[in-house]
Each structure stands twice: as C-alpha cells, then as structure tokens.
Design an enzyme around this catalytic site. Structure first.
Site, PDB file in Angstrom:
ATOM      1  N   HIS A  15      -0.110   9.457  -1.375  1.00 41.37           N
ATOM      2  CA  HIS A  15       0.889   9.159  -0.797  1.00 41.37           C
ATOM      3  C   HIS A  15       1.590  10.200  -0.042  1.00 41.37           C
ATOM      4  O   HIS A  15       2.529  10.663  -0.844  1.00 41.37           O
ATOM      5  CB  HIS A  15       1.972   7.999  -1.444  1.00 41.37           C
ATOM      6  N   HIS A  17       3.144  12.046   3.578  1.00 44.31           N
ATOM      7  CA  HIS A  17       3.489  12.023   5.181  1.00 44.31           C
ATOM      8  C   HIS A  17       3.173  13.504   5.518  1.00 44.31           C
ATOM      9  O   HIS A  17       4.119  14.130   5.085  1.00 44.31           O
ATOM     10  CB  HIS A  17       4.658  11.430   5.440  1.00 44.31           C
ATOM     11  N   HIS A 195       3.153   0.304   3.529  1.00 51.48           N
ATOM     12  CA  HIS A 195       4.319   0.698   2.655  1.00 51.48           C
ATOM     13  C   HIS A 195       4.949  -0.680   2.342  1.00 51.48           C
ATOM     14  O   HIS A 195       5.005  -1.424   3.424  1.00 51.48           O
ATOM     15  CB  HIS A 195       5.323   1.274   3.251  1.00 51.48           C
ATOM     16  N   GLU A 198       9.352  -0.955  -1.058  1.00 45.62           N
ATOM     17  CA  GLU A 198      10.069   0.188  -1.336  1.00 45.62           C
ATOM     18  C   GLU A 198      11.456  -0.310  -1.296  1.00 45.62           C
ATOM     19  O   GLU A 198      12.032  -0.451  -2.567  1.00 45.62           O
ATOM     20  CB  GLU A 198       9.760   1.187  -0.293  1.00 45.62           C
ATOM     21  N   ASP A 276       5.111  11.721  -1.310  1.00 45.00           N
ATOM     22  CA  ASP A 276       5.961  11.025  -0.232  1.00 45.00           C
ATOM     23  C   ASP A 276       6.197  12.331   1.000  1.00 45.00           C
ATOM     24  O   ASP A 276       5.520  12.372   2.022  1.00 45.00           O
ATOM     25  CB  ASP A 276       7.151  10.339  -0.473  1.00 45.00           C
ATOM     26  N   ASP A 277       7.494  12.758   0.856  1.00 46.64           N
ATOM     27  CA  ASP A 277       8.036  13.570   1.805  1.00 46.64           C
ATOM     28  C   ASP A 277       8.459  14.960   1.136  1.00 46.64           C
ATOM     29  O   ASP A 277       9.676  14.811   1.046  1.00 46.64           O
ATOM     30  CB  ASP A 277       8.932  13.003   2.830  1.00 46.64           C
TER      31      ASP A 277
HETATM   32  N1  ADE Z   1       8.055   7.719   6.430  1.00 49.74           N
HETATM   33  C1  ADE Z   1       7.961   8.954   5.790  1.00 49.74           C
HETATM   34  N2  ADE Z   1       8.186   8.312   4.366  1.00 49.74           N
HETATM   35  C2  ADE Z   1       8.570   7.088   4.211  1.00 49.74           C
HETATM   36  C3  ADE Z   1       9.208   6.152   3.260  1.00 49.74           C
HETATM   37  N3  ADE Z   1       9.212   6.576   2.066  1.00 49.74           N
HETATM   38  N4  ADE Z   1       8.900   4.902   3.638  1.00 49.74           N
HETATM   39  C4  ADE Z   1       8.822   4.613   4.782  1.00 49.74           C
HETATM   40  N5  ADE Z   1       8.452   5.142   5.747  1.00 49.74           N
HETATM   41  C5  ADE Z   1       8.330   6.679   5.743  1.00 49.74           C
HETATM   42 ZN    ZN Z   2       5.682   6.932   2.350  1.00 52.61          ZN
END
Ligand code: ADE
Ligand code: ZN
Length: 339
Positions: A15, A17, A195, A198, A276-277
């Site tokens: 996971h 991005h 997703h 969340e 994630d990011d």
């Molecule tokens: N795009 C990038 N990170 C995300 C996240 N945590 N939830 C939804 N979209 C995303």
């Molecule tokens: Zn994500």
C-alpha cells in the site's frame, strides 16, 4: 535489537502511493527543473505545512505537490528515489499505486506517467532483484465516466499494469459507484483492490467485496465495528493493507496506542503493515513496523507473522510467495538462535 530485526526481515510493501513518496527536496528540484511555481519558499516551510486534520486536508496538499511532476523523467526520478530507499529497508517486492487522473487532469499524457514509473521498476529488478507490480487507482471523488476513460487510455499498457484500485476522498463516495469500471477490469483480467473503511463505514468494505469483487482491502481498519464483516474477511482470507503512521497523521486514531491493528491481528485477519504516503506521514515501511511494534508491544513472532502476511497477501505467483515465506522462516529462526 528489535530495530535491526525489523530492518533486516524480508518484506513486501502493498500500500504505497508513488505520488506520496515525493520528498520536499525532490519537489523543489523538480519545481526548478520544470519551472513550476511552488507556493512554498523553503523545504522547512513545506514540512511545516504537513499538519493534517483528516484525509481531505492531506489530499489538498498531496495533489498540490504532484503539480511538479510533468515529464517521463520526473516519474522515473520519483519512483527510483523510493525504490532505492526501500531496498535498504529490505523490501523485496512492491505493489505500487499510481493515480493517472492526478496527472492527465493537468495535461500530462498517461504514457509519460506509466513509462517513467515502469522504467524505474525495471531498473530495480535488474539492480536489486526487487520484484514489483503497478496498480492503477481511480479517484473516487471524480465520476465513473472519467474512471472508464482513464481505464481505456491505460489499456495499451495492459501488460505493465497488474491491477486496479480506488482511492482519494472516501466518505460520500461509495465503492458501488464504480461497479461498471471494475466489471471492465474483471473482463481484462486485472487484480482488484480498493481503499475502504479508512474514514468510511464498514458498509463500504462490504460494497468493495460485493459490488467491485476486490481481493484485498486497503486500510479497512473500520471493519472491526462489524463482527459479521470480520468473520467474512477471515473466512475468505481477504488481506487488509494497514498504514499505521498514516492513520495517526490523518486522525483515524488519536494515538498509536489506540490503533486497533493488534485486535485485527488477534481476530485472525491477514493484516499487513505499509506506509501509504511516506513523504507526508513521516516514515517509510520500517518506521511503520517499529512504531506499531513499540506502541503495542508486539513480539518478534508477531513481527515475523506480519512480514509473512505481506507475501501471503501479494499478487506474486505462489511459488515465489513460498520462497519468500521460507526466507522469513529461516531468517526468524536464525535470529532466535543468535539472541
Ligand atoms: N491517496 C493517497 N493516500 C490516500 C489515502 N490514505 N486514502 C485515500 N486516498 C489516498
Ligand atoms: Zn492509500
């Protein structure tokens, strides 16, 4: 000791991005190279702006950062920087999300996006022996028609894309809105993920399973509010790609000690740990492992099981998965003997 164990254990990241790996340093470099005006005057100012209250407040900054990505080489540089970092963290396999609409919406050809990312993945295979898959995500706050258009634009690159996903703002954008584009993806033989759960309710996880036919859920932490759903996820071995630092930064849980991953794990769910990011949330995959291990006092055995889950949950062929599981088993036994 635990830190070294986490660093050295082989793992997969499922996971991630790619746009979320854009570090402020590279953002500045690309802004200069492409003559893009950033609304920040220094790297410190960029980092200072990374204070989020929820998913939307993060997405606003994240989409703004992506404006510096214009050419094939920008996507290559971005992806390569991430792969070099996680190679050192002993990531052996990655399944990377990208958001074509974030770029095509600004006039960047989808071919430039995909070719740039793909070349970096090929280089990592050659240089590090790291395997990878690309997962193309649709932005759920845009229409299904736009998702279908994007899907069709990506079809010439079918052999470079393993799966499709669904991301961006969740609440108010239920998965079933994307039933038709996911049905097209099924026809073309793509893997499917989304997703769900969340910020959104457990109902969105049911929809991702029943309307979209996904085989893996991204985040999914809110499944714990619905015992029947947990039962189904366990029974069908649907993995969940959990992102601890992201969940804290975006206010899904207040503190790491409040995170429910241990309850998820103890319920028999196949949970994995991911970043994630990472450029926005303050840590890559090993930081995510370490923070959750410390806060919830996970054992070596727990950490080893979560690393195994990352391979059981990935889309590699079963023989390669089995090899990775065996490597983790040997690594864990060796470590136990040496301590
Ligand atoms: N795009 C990038 N990170 C995300 C996240 N945590 N939830 C939804 N979209 C995303
Ligand atoms: Zn994500």
């Amino acid at each position: 000791m635990m830190k070294e164990f986490i660093k050295r254990i082989p793992k997969a990241e499922l996971h991630l991005h790619i746009e979320g790996t854009l570090e402020p340093e590279l953002m500045f470099k690309l802004a200069k190279r492409n003559q893009v005006d950033l609304s920040f005057s220094s790297i410190e100012e960029v980092r200072d702006a990374y204070k989020f209250s929820n998913l939307q407040s993060f997405l606003n900054i994240y989409y703004n950062g992506a404006n510096v990505l214009l050419h094939t080489e920008d996507f290559f540089d971005l992806t390569w920087a991430y792969l070099e970092k996680v190679n050192v963290e002993n990531v052996k396999h990655v399944e990377i999300f990208f958001d074509p609409q974030t770029h095509t919406g600004r006039g960047v050809p989808i071919s430039d996006v995909i070719e740039g990312i793909h070349s970096a993945l090929e280089k990592a295979k050659y240089k590090f022996g790291m395997t990878s898959y690309l997962i193309m995500c649709f932005l759920r706050d845009l229409s299904e028609e736009e998702a279908i258009k994007t899907f069709e634009e990506a079809l010439p690159f079918r052999s470079w894309i393993e799966g499709v996903g669904l991301d961006s703002a969740e609440v108010g954008f239920p998965p079933k809105k994307f039933e038709r584009v996911f049905a097209k993806a099924t026809e073309e033989g793509f893997r499917k993920v989304a997703h769900a759960g969340e910020e959104g309710p457990p109902e969105y996880i049911w929809q991702a399973l029943d309307s979209l036919g996904v085989s893996r859920i991204d985040h999914g932490v809110r499944c714990m509010e619905d015992a029947k759903l947990v039962e189904r996820l366990v029974k069908e071995r649907i993995p969940l790609t959990v992102c601890p630092l992201s969940n804290i930064k975006l206010g899904v849980f207040e503190k790491m000690k409040d995170h429910n991953i241990k309850e998820m794990f103890d319920s028999g769910l196949c949970v994995t740990i991911n970043s994630d990011d990472p450029a926005y949330f303050g840590g890559y995959i090993n930081d995510n492992f370490l923070t959750i291990q410390k806060s919830l006092n996970l054992s070596f055995k727990d950490v080893s099981q979560i690393a195994k889950n990352s391979f059981s949950a990935c889309f590699l062929p079963q023989d390669l998965i089995d090899n990775h599981l065996q490597d983790i088993e040997i690594f864990t036994l060796n470590e136990a003997n040496n301590s």
